[in-house]
Design a protein around this motif. Structure first.
Motif, PDB file in Angstrom:
ATOM      1  N   GLY A  99       0.752  -1.227  -0.066  1.00  0.00           N
ATOM      2  CA  GLY A  99       0.167   0.186  -0.179  1.00  0.00           C
ATOM      3  C   GLY A  99       0.467   0.998  -0.234  1.00  0.00           C
ATOM      4  N   LYS A 100       0.637   2.371   0.754  1.00  0.00           N
ATOM      5  CA  LYS A 100       1.082   3.590   0.994  1.00  0.00           C
ATOM      6  C   LYS A 100       1.885   3.903   2.126  1.00  0.00           C
ATOM      7  CE  LYS A 100      -2.612   6.231  -0.924  1.00  0.00           C
ATOM      8  NZ  LYS A 100      -4.075   6.870  -1.157  1.00  0.00           N
ATOM      9  N   ALA A 101       3.409   2.228   1.865  1.00  0.00           N
ATOM     10  CA  ALA A 101       4.610   2.545   2.769  1.00  0.00           C
ATOM     11  C   ALA A 101       5.510   2.843   2.105  1.00  0.00           C
ATOM     12  CB  ALA A 101       4.097   1.383   2.871  1.00  0.00           C
ATOM     13  N   SER A 102       6.419   3.263   3.059  1.00  0.00           N
ATOM     14  CA  SER A 102       7.903   3.510   2.751  1.00  0.00           C
ATOM     15  C   SER A 102       8.782   2.169   2.996  1.00  0.00           C
ATOM     16  CB  SER A 102       7.897   4.793   3.106  1.00  0.00           C
ATOM     17  OG  SER A 102       7.892   5.302   3.687  1.00  0.00           O
ATOM     18  N   THR A 103       9.936   1.935   2.182  1.00  0.00           N
ATOM     19  CA  THR A 103      10.658   1.733   2.872  1.00  0.00           C
ATOM     20  C   THR A 103      12.504   2.316   2.824  1.00  0.00           C
ATOM     21  OG1 THR A 103       9.502  -0.370   1.393  1.00  0.00           O
ATOM     22  CG2 THR A 103      12.297  -0.789   2.096  1.00  0.00           C
ATOM     23  N   GLU A 104      13.076   2.164   3.293  1.00  0.00           N
ATOM     24  CA  GLU A 104      13.983   3.346   4.073  1.00  0.00           C
ATOM     25  C   GLU A 104      14.983   1.746   4.302  1.00  0.00           C
ATOM     26  OE1 GLU A 104      16.419   6.939   6.504  1.00  0.00           O
ATOM     27  OE2 GLU A 104      14.300   5.478   6.491  1.00  0.00           O
ATOM     28  N   GLU A 105      16.057   1.536   3.730  1.00  0.00           N
ATOM     29  CA  GLU A 105      17.716   0.801   4.087  1.00  0.00           C
ATOM     30  C   GLU A 105      18.808   1.054   4.727  1.00  0.00           C
ATOM     31  OE1 GLU A 105      20.348  -2.963   1.337  1.00  0.00           O
ATOM     32  OE2 GLU A 105      19.451  -1.063   0.566  1.00  0.00           O
ATOM     33  N   ILE A 106      19.047   0.922   5.877  1.00  0.00           N
ATOM     34  CA  ILE A 106      20.598   1.344   6.721  1.00  0.00           C
ATOM     35  C   ILE A 106      21.140   0.412   6.774  1.00  0.00           C
ATOM     36  CG2 ILE A 106      20.961   2.657   8.497  1.00  0.00           C
ATOM     37  CD1 ILE A 106      17.668   3.748   8.607  1.00  0.00           C
ATOM     38  N   ASN A 107      22.226   0.431   6.523  1.00  0.00           N
ATOM     39  CA  ASN A 107      23.310  -0.425   6.663  1.00  0.00           C
ATOM     40  C   ASN A 107      22.603  -1.829   6.887  1.00  0.00           C
ATOM     41  OD1 ASN A 107      24.481   1.058   8.138  1.00  0.00           O
ATOM     42  ND2 ASN A 107      24.044   1.125   9.532  1.00  0.00           N
ATOM     43  N   GLY A 108      21.804  -2.394   5.654  1.00  0.00           N
ATOM     44  CA  GLY A 108      21.729  -3.681   4.884  1.00  0.00           C
ATOM     45  C   GLY A 108      20.404  -4.026   5.558  1.00  0.00           C
ATOM     46  N   GLN A 109      19.964  -3.373   6.329  1.00  0.00           N
ATOM     47  CA  GLN A 109      17.960  -3.193   7.116  1.00  0.00           C
ATOM     48  C   GLN A 109      17.144  -3.038   6.561  1.00  0.00           C
ATOM     49  OE1 GLN A 109      18.162  -5.360  10.818  1.00  0.00           O
ATOM     50  NE2 GLN A 109      19.914  -6.881  10.291  1.00  0.00           N
ATOM     51  N   TYR A 110      16.254  -3.367   5.762  1.00  0.00           N
ATOM     52  CA  TYR A 110      15.477  -2.964   5.781  1.00  0.00           C
ATOM     53  C   TYR A 110      14.376  -2.419   6.825  1.00  0.00           C
ATOM     54  CZ  TYR A 110      16.417  -5.041   1.320  1.00  0.00           C
ATOM     55  OH  TYR A 110      16.823  -5.053   0.659  1.00  0.00           O
ATOM     56  N   TYR A 111      14.044  -0.613   6.516  1.00  0.00           N
ATOM     57  CA  TYR A 111      12.818  -0.176   7.859  1.00  0.00           C
ATOM     58  C   TYR A 111      11.612   0.507   6.570  1.00  0.00           C
ATOM     59  CZ  TYR A 111      16.708  -0.953  10.780  1.00  0.00           C
ATOM     60  OH  TYR A 111      17.804  -1.024  11.325  1.00  0.00           O
ATOM     61  N   PHE A 112      10.650   0.199   7.081  1.00  0.00           N
ATOM     62  CA  PHE A 112       8.933   0.571   7.032  1.00  0.00           C
ATOM     63  C   PHE A 112       8.267   1.714   7.599  1.00  0.00           C
ATOM     64  CE2 PHE A 112      10.683  -3.995   5.847  1.00  0.00           C
ATOM     65  CZ  PHE A 112      10.611  -3.706   4.878  1.00  0.00           C
ATOM     66  N   LYS A 113       7.850   2.300   6.599  1.00  0.00           N
ATOM     67  CA  LYS A 113       7.048   3.390   7.769  1.00  0.00           C
ATOM     68  C   LYS A 113       5.501   2.895   6.772  1.00  0.00           C
ATOM     69  CE  LYS A 113      10.149   6.713   8.788  1.00  0.00           C
ATOM     70  NZ  LYS A 113      10.282   8.713   8.790  1.00  0.00           N
ATOM     71  N   CYS A 114       3.846   3.262   6.947  1.00  0.00           N
ATOM     72  CA  CYS A 114       3.667   2.340   7.071  1.00  0.00           C
ATOM     73  C   CYS A 114       1.930   3.414   7.192  1.00  0.00           C
ATOM     74  CB  CYS A 114       2.463   0.961   7.409  1.00  0.00           C
ATOM     75  SG  CYS A 114       3.751  -0.436   6.804  1.00  0.00           S
ATOM     76  N   GLN A 115       0.737   3.648   6.340  1.00  0.00           N
ATOM     77  CA  GLN A 115       0.323   4.747   6.408  1.00  0.00           C
ATOM     78  C   GLN A 115      -1.075   4.532   7.361  1.00  0.00           C
ATOM     79  OE1 GLN A 115      -2.630   4.008   3.570  1.00  0.00           O
ATOM     80  NE2 GLN A 115      -3.771   5.926   4.040  1.00  0.00           N
ATOM     81  N   HIS A 116      -1.297   3.065   7.939  1.00  0.00           N
ATOM     82  CA  HIS A 116      -2.123   3.107   9.227  1.00  0.00           C
ATOM     83  C   HIS A 116      -1.090   2.503  10.522  1.00  0.00           C
ATOM     84  CE1 HIS A 116      -4.636   2.526   6.511  1.00  0.00           C
ATOM     85  NE2 HIS A 116      -5.093   3.187   7.141  1.00  0.00           N
ATOM     86  N   GLY A 117       0.544   2.821  10.411  1.00  0.00           N
ATOM     87  CA  GLY A 117       1.632   2.853  11.840  1.00  0.00           C
ATOM     88  C   GLY A 117       1.820   1.699  11.470  1.00  0.00           C
ATOM     89  N   GLU A 118       2.487   1.398  12.731  1.00  0.00           N
ATOM     90  CA  GLU A 118       4.532   0.681  12.374  1.00  0.00           C
ATOM     91  C   GLU A 118       3.011  -0.861  12.816  1.00  0.00           C
ATOM     92  OE1 GLU A 118       7.095  -1.214  15.921  1.00  0.00           O
ATOM     93  OE2 GLU A 118       6.662   0.806  16.021  1.00  0.00           O
TER      94      GLU A 118
END
Length: 236
Positions: A99-118
Motif C-alpha cells: 500500500g502507501k508505505a515506504s522503505t528505507e535501507e540502513i546498513n543492509g537492514q530494511y525499515y518500513f513506514k506504513c499509512q496506518h502505523g507500525e
C-alpha cells in the motif's frame, strides 16, 4: 423330391461360400482404419471449448492493498474471496501487501513506514509471509481475507486464521520477524512503487489499472467481461 432337396442344399452352400469370399475380399482390400495417433496438443485442441483456453492462459489479477486499510478489507470480503473461489480456473491472483508505505535501507537492514502505523507494517509482513509459505492462490486469498477481517492485532489474527484453516502458524510467524519477512515486504514495495497507485486497493487485470471504479464496485462483472464465450456459470 430328394433331387430337389439336394439342389437346394447345394445352392445354400454356394451362397454361403460367396458371402465368405466377399468378406475376405473386403478384409484384404479395405483394411480397417486405425485410430488416429493424437498428440497431447491435438487432444487439447479437439476438446477446447473456450474453458480450456483460460485454464492455460488465465486472467492475471494483481491486488495492491494494505493490511489495515478499510477499503482493502471491504474488497477482500465482498469481492476478491468470492470471485477467486468461483473463478479459480479462469484467474491467477497475485497479492501485493504494501500500500502507501515506504522503505528505507540502513546498513543492509530494511525499515518500513506504513499509512496506518507500525502495526500495519508488521501485519503486512505476516501477510507477505503467509502468501509465500502457503503457496496456493485460493487458500492464500482465503487466509488473507480471514486475517484482514480483524487485523488490529496481527498475531491474534494469524493465530485465529491458522486454527480456522488448519495452517501451521509458526513458519509464518518466524518469517515475519526475520530477514525473510523484511525481504518479502521490500519486494512488494518495489512492485507497488512501479505501479504508483493513487488509491488502495488498486487492482490490475492483465497489467491494466483502468476502470478502477468499476472493478471496485463489481469485480465479478469486470472479470466476466474478459472471459470468452461460453461463459462459466458464475458469470451467468
Amino acid at each position: 423330391m430328394a433331387f430337389y432337396t439336394f439342389n437346394k442344399f447345394k445352392l445354400g452352400v454356394l451362397v454361403l461360400m460367396g458371402l465368405i469370399m466377399w468378406q475376405l475380399y473386403r478384409l484384404f482390400n479395405n483394411p480397417p482404419i486405425s485410430e488416429p495417433n493424437l498428440s497431447v496438443g491435438d487432444i487439447v485442441e479437439l476438446e477446447d471449448d473456450k474453458f480450456n483456453k483460460h485454464k492455460v492462459d488465465k486472467l492475471k489479477v494483481r491486488v495492491y492493498y494494505e493490511a489495515l486499510c478499510p477499503d482493502s478489507k471491504y474488497f477482500f470480503i465482498k469481492h476478491l474471496r468470492p470471485v477467486t473461489e468461483k473463478l479459480s480456473e479462469f484467474i491467477n491472483v497475485t497479492l501485493v501487501p504494501y500500500g502507501k508505505a515506504s522503505t528505507e535501507e540502513i546498513n543492509g537492514q530494511y525499515y518500513f513506514k506504513c499509512q496506518h502505523g507500525e502495526e500495519e507494517c508488521y501485519a503486512n509482513k505476516i501477510h507477505a509471509c503467509s502468501i509465500d509459505i502457503i503457496g496456493d492462490m485460493v487458500k492464500s486469498v482465503q487466509f488473507t481475507e480471514c486475517m484482514i477481517v480483524d487485523n488490529m492485532d496481527a498475531d491474534k489474527a494469524l493465530a485465529r486464521c491458522a486454527k480456522k484453516m488448519k495452517v501451521n502458524p509458526e513458519p509464518i510467524s518466524n518469517c515475519s520477524v526475520n530477514e525473510r519477512g523484511s525481504a518479502l515486504l521490500k519486494k512488494h514495495g518495489d512492485d507497488t512503487n512501479i505501479l504508483k497507485p493513487h488509491f488502495i486497493p488498486t487492482i490490475t487485470i492483465n497489467g491494466s489499472k483502468e476502470n478502477q471504479g468499476a472493478i471496485l464496485k463489481n469485480f465479478l462483472l469486470q472479470i466476466c467481461k474478459m472471459i470468452d464465450m461460453p461463459l462459466p456459470p458464475p458469470c451467468l
